[in-house]
Write a protein that holds these residues in place. Sequence first.
Motif, mmCIF file in Angstrom:
data_model
loop_
_atom_site.group_PDB
_atom_site.id
_atom_site.type_symbol
_atom_site.label_atom_id
_atom_site.label_comp_id
_atom_site.label_asym_id
_atom_site.label_seq_id
_atom_site.Cartn_x
_atom_site.Cartn_y
_atom_site.Cartn_z
ATOM 1 N N ALA A 69 0.944 -1.220 -0.106
ATOM 2 C CA ALA A 69 0.093 0.090 0.277
ATOM 3 C C ALA A 69 0.872 1.200 -0.022
ATOM 4 O O ALA A 69 0.567 2.207 -0.756
ATOM 5 N N LEU A 70 1.927 1.095 0.676
ATOM 6 C CA LEU A 70 2.801 2.512 0.974
ATOM 7 C C LEU A 70 3.544 2.558 -0.243
ATOM 8 O O LEU A 70 3.944 3.927 -0.831
ATOM 9 N N ILE A 300 -11.561 -2.683 -4.966
ATOM 10 C CA ILE A 300 -12.016 -3.758 -4.304
ATOM 11 C C ILE A 300 -11.328 -4.983 -5.234
ATOM 12 O O ILE A 300 -10.895 -6.083 -4.706
ATOM 13 N N PHE A 301 -11.029 -4.457 -6.598
ATOM 14 C CA PHE A 301 -10.289 -5.652 -7.449
ATOM 15 C C PHE A 301 -8.816 -5.821 -6.784
ATOM 16 O O PHE A 301 -8.693 -6.843 -6.627
ATOM 17 N N TRP A 302 -8.285 -4.950 -6.567
ATOM 18 C CA TRP A 302 -6.979 -4.936 -5.834
ATOM 19 C C TRP A 302 -6.940 -5.611 -4.607
ATOM 20 O O TRP A 302 -5.844 -6.267 -3.976
ATOM 21 N N MET A 303 -7.890 -5.381 -3.849
ATOM 22 C CA MET A 303 -8.078 -5.952 -2.314
ATOM 23 C C MET A 303 -7.662 -7.366 -2.514
ATOM 24 O O MET A 303 -7.430 -8.244 -1.592
ATOM 25 N N ILE A 304 -8.585 -8.254 -3.771
ATOM 26 C CA ILE A 304 -8.344 -9.593 -3.858
ATOM 27 C C ILE A 304 -7.347 -10.125 -4.773
ATOM 28 O O ILE A 304 -6.603 -10.730 -4.258
ATOM 29 N N TYR A 305 -6.932 -9.127 -5.712
ATOM 30 C CA TYR A 305 -5.845 -9.767 -6.691
ATOM 31 C C TYR A 305 -4.477 -9.451 -5.750
ATOM 32 O O TYR A 305 -3.724 -10.404 -6.136
ATOM 33 N N ASP A 306 -4.336 -8.733 -4.990
ATOM 34 C CA ASP A 306 -3.017 -8.595 -4.276
ATOM 35 C C ASP A 306 -2.667 -9.276 -3.070
ATOM 36 O O ASP A 306 -1.914 -9.167 -2.136
ATOM 37 N N LEU A 307 -3.557 -10.343 -2.947
ATOM 38 C CA LEU A 307 -3.502 -11.194 -1.774
ATOM 39 C C LEU A 307 -2.571 -12.229 -2.401
ATOM 40 O O LEU A 307 -2.143 -13.166 -1.601
ATOM 41 N N ALA A 308 -2.244 -12.260 -3.678
ATOM 42 C CA ALA A 308 -1.146 -13.406 -4.180
ATOM 43 C C ALA A 308 0.064 -13.522 -3.314
ATOM 44 O O ALA A 308 0.218 -14.637 -3.174
ATOM 45 N N PRO A 309 0.712 -12.425 -3.009
ATOM 46 C CA PRO A 309 2.047 -12.798 -2.345
ATOM 47 C C PRO A 309 2.042 -13.152 -1.028
ATOM 48 O O PRO A 309 2.851 -13.173 -0.437
ATOM 49 N N THR A 310 0.573 -13.135 -0.389
ATOM 50 C CA THR A 310 0.635 -13.578 1.121
ATOM 51 C C THR A 310 -0.500 -14.808 1.068
ATOM 52 O O THR A 310 0.094 -15.975 1.246
ATOM 53 N N VAL A 311 -1.738 -14.441 1.113
ATOM 54 C CA VAL A 311 -2.503 -15.548 1.080
ATOM 55 C C VAL A 311 -2.625 -16.723 0.272
ATOM 56 O O VAL A 311 -2.401 -18.009 0.659
ATOM 57 N N LEU A 312 -2.458 -16.436 -1.104
ATOM 58 C CA LEU A 312 -2.068 -17.384 -2.042
ATOM 59 C C LEU A 312 -0.788 -17.929 -2.220
ATOM 60 O O LEU A 312 -0.618 -19.288 -2.338
ATOM 61 N N LEU A 313 0.023 -17.382 -1.559
ATOM 62 C CA LEU A 313 1.476 -17.871 -1.372
ATOM 63 C C LEU A 313 1.599 -18.961 -0.236
ATOM 64 O O LEU A 313 2.364 -20.054 -0.582
ATOM 65 N N PHE A 314 0.855 -18.464 0.863
ATOM 66 C CA PHE A 314 1.028 -19.437 1.989
ATOM 67 C C PHE A 314 0.259 -20.606 1.718
ATOM 68 O O PHE A 314 0.408 -21.713 2.009
ATOM 69 N N PHE A 315 -0.747 -20.621 0.898
ATOM 70 C CA PHE A 315 -1.665 -21.656 0.322
ATOM 71 C C PHE A 315 -0.977 -22.532 -0.506
ATOM 72 O O PHE A 315 -1.059 -23.885 0.012
ATOM 73 N N ALA A 316 -0.209 -22.059 -1.385
ATOM 74 C CA ALA A 316 0.736 -22.940 -2.143
ATOM 75 C C ALA A 316 1.737 -23.621 -1.312
ATOM 76 O O ALA A 316 2.016 -24.678 -1.643
ATOM 77 N N GLN A 317 2.339 -22.952 -0.312
ATOM 78 C CA GLN A 317 3.215 -23.466 0.383
ATOM 79 C C GLN A 317 2.670 -24.791 1.340
ATOM 80 O O GLN A 317 3.380 -25.742 1.630
ATOM 81 N N HIS A 318 1.598 -24.475 1.920
ATOM 82 C CA HIS A 318 1.117 -25.495 2.907
ATOM 83 C C HIS A 318 -0.093 -26.351 2.424
ATOM 84 O O HIS A 318 -0.425 -27.476 3.124
ATOM 85 N N ARG A 319 -0.723 -25.878 1.244
ATOM 86 C CA ARG A 319 -1.887 -26.608 1.046
ATOM 87 C C ARG A 319 -1.786 -27.543 -0.379
ATOM 88 O O ARG A 319 -2.621 -28.174 -0.756
ATOM 89 N N THR A 320 -0.696 -27.150 -0.939
ATOM 90 C CA THR A 320 -0.556 -27.842 -2.378
ATOM 91 C C THR A 320 0.517 -28.690 -2.613
ATOM 92 O O THR A 320 1.661 -28.481 -1.792
ATOM 93 N N ASP A 321 0.626 -29.665 -3.405
ATOM 94 C CA ASP A 321 1.802 -30.447 -4.193
ATOM 95 C C ASP A 321 2.541 -29.648 -5.003
ATOM 96 O O ASP A 321 2.002 -29.684 -6.000
ATOM 97 N N VAL A 441 -5.144 1.438 -1.211
ATOM 98 C CA VAL A 441 -6.364 0.979 -0.694
ATOM 99 C C VAL A 441 -6.703 -0.345 -0.795
ATOM 100 O O VAL A 441 -6.945 -1.183 0.395
ATOM 101 N N GLY A 442 -6.562 -1.087 -1.886
ATOM 102 C CA GLY A 442 -6.774 -2.522 -1.910
ATOM 103 C C GLY A 442 -5.729 -3.431 -1.189
ATOM 104 O O GLY A 442 -6.336 -4.291 -0.453
ATOM 105 N N ASP A 443 -4.629 -2.980 -1.175
ATOM 106 C CA ASP A 443 -3.624 -3.778 -0.487
ATOM 107 C C ASP A 443 -3.633 -3.636 0.975
ATOM 108 O O ASP A 443 -3.577 -4.549 1.739
ATOM 109 N N SER A 444 -3.910 -2.430 1.526
ATOM 110 C CA SER A 444 -3.871 -2.222 2.733
ATOM 111 C C SER A 444 -5.248 -3.013 3.508
ATOM 112 O O SER A 444 -4.985 -3.570 4.471
ATOM 113 N N VAL A 445 -6.232 -2.812 2.814
ATOM 114 C CA VAL A 445 -7.461 -3.581 3.296
ATOM 115 C C VAL A 445 -7.526 -5.043 3.176
ATOM 116 O O VAL A 445 -7.804 -5.682 3.907
ATOM 117 N N GLY A 446 -6.801 -5.456 2.169
ATOM 118 C CA GLY A 446 -6.619 -6.862 1.770
ATOM 119 C C GLY A 446 -5.793 -7.451 3.021
ATOM 120 O O GLY A 446 -6.019 -8.689 3.558
#
Length: 499
Positions: A69-70, A300-321, A441-446
């Motif tokens: 966000a910054l 709102i778009f970026w709130m979801i899209y920019d979860l890739a380097p955190t939520v989706l990255l951790f999902f890849a690390q812990h939930r996927t082969d 705004v999207g990144d900080s709220v996300g």
Amino acid sequence: MASGTGAREKTFFGHPRGLATLFGTELWERFSWYGLRAILATFMVASPAAGGLGLTEATAQAIVGIYGALIYLVALPGGWIADRVLGSRRAVLWGGLIIMCGHISMAIPARTGAFVALGLFLIIIGTGLLKPNISTMVGKLYPQNDDARRDAGFSIFYMGINIGAFVAPIVVGWLAAGDRWHLGFGAAAVGMALGLLQYARGRHHLRGVGDVPGHRLTPEERRHFGLTALAVVAVIAVALTAWTASGTFSLDAFALVMTLIILAVPVLYFGYILLGSHNLTDDERSRVKAYIWLFIAAAIFWMIYDLAPTVLLFFAQHRTDLSLFGISITPATTQAFNPLFIMIFVPVFAALWVKLGDRVTAPQKFAAGLFINGLSFVVMALAAALAQSGRISVWWLVLVYLVQVFGELALSPVGLSVTSKLAPQAFKSQMLGLWFMSFAVGDSVGGQTGRLKNHMSEPAYFLTLAVIAIVASLVLLAFAGRLHTMMREHREPSAPASP
């Protein structure tokens, strides 16, 4: 001979030759940015024994969200500095130099967070100078009424972004594997250095674009600006020192406070543009009002899209082969899926916008992009439900990123173009900074949405965010016709409004 040379210099896939210079510079800057982003969250949660910071995943999500966000928050003053002091060309140059120094600081293999904090701070400042102004220069390469080619040019420019975004997670993720974090950060520094070299060598192709500030400050105004900047820095330093001394400071609390501040900034700035005395025309005011709707949709778009380097990255690390075609990959490599698909489909969308012309309006493109992005998290909700009984195939993430690509290509390049087109003359660079404020705004709220996981399951978390995006897209689509009228794209300029 001279005329023939000039003609060749003006052509880059049918576009001004200066686009090639900006394309290459942005490619390497994005390599440095996405390289850092691909390993930052996992670096933060790694134990100190493994060279990391030892943070929890929730805290890392909030901090990475605020960092992102910054990055975009400072795009607004970065655009102002270009408009009033440096001009876009020099702002991009200085921004690149500062970014490179930031990555060098991150690469110092010292077991302290001080160099990390310094590095992130420098990258934030440098990106604020570079990011909005290089996009402004792309817009200025085209005549004001050449909307179709401008949209296509921004799509090609977007291709450069995603070449860097694709290569960076693979290269940096591989270098950082085995806890070699600072080696990965060093690769990001090299990438920014290559971007600066590209910019310096191709400067003459810009033909003066961005050389002169749009509304240069007077000497008295410059002195006032310098004193104000020093006062702001002093107040922030004192406030942070007092907060730390009180014993109530924490990274989570800092992230929450910063989110509230970031939410307030665009509200105040839109008010400044619309309510201040800037001799805006009636058409310019109407376009800014229409743009507010597009801004909210983008956030709102970026709130979801920019979860890739955190939520989706951790999902890849812990939930996927983590295996593709029998080849093991790093969690960071999953960050390359999205830009890979973008590189495949950018030419398709660039041609599509030229073919459609004005038949599909910017609000309609925004609504489509937001809706598709919501659908990607419907897929994530299903994947998370399946992952509750064990690791699932990483191809689920491939599918999610593929869906998101279509949403991104419908919204993001068009967002850059429409911002350049709707911006009042006195706020050209600043409005590009305001566009990147939607990312902030999207990144900080996300980043703060991680708190929802304390009250709901992971599938419900993804589905909740999906519903927010889909409902917002339907509302925007319902008002698309009215917004197109407010944009006043086919009217003659009106007389300046009264102060």
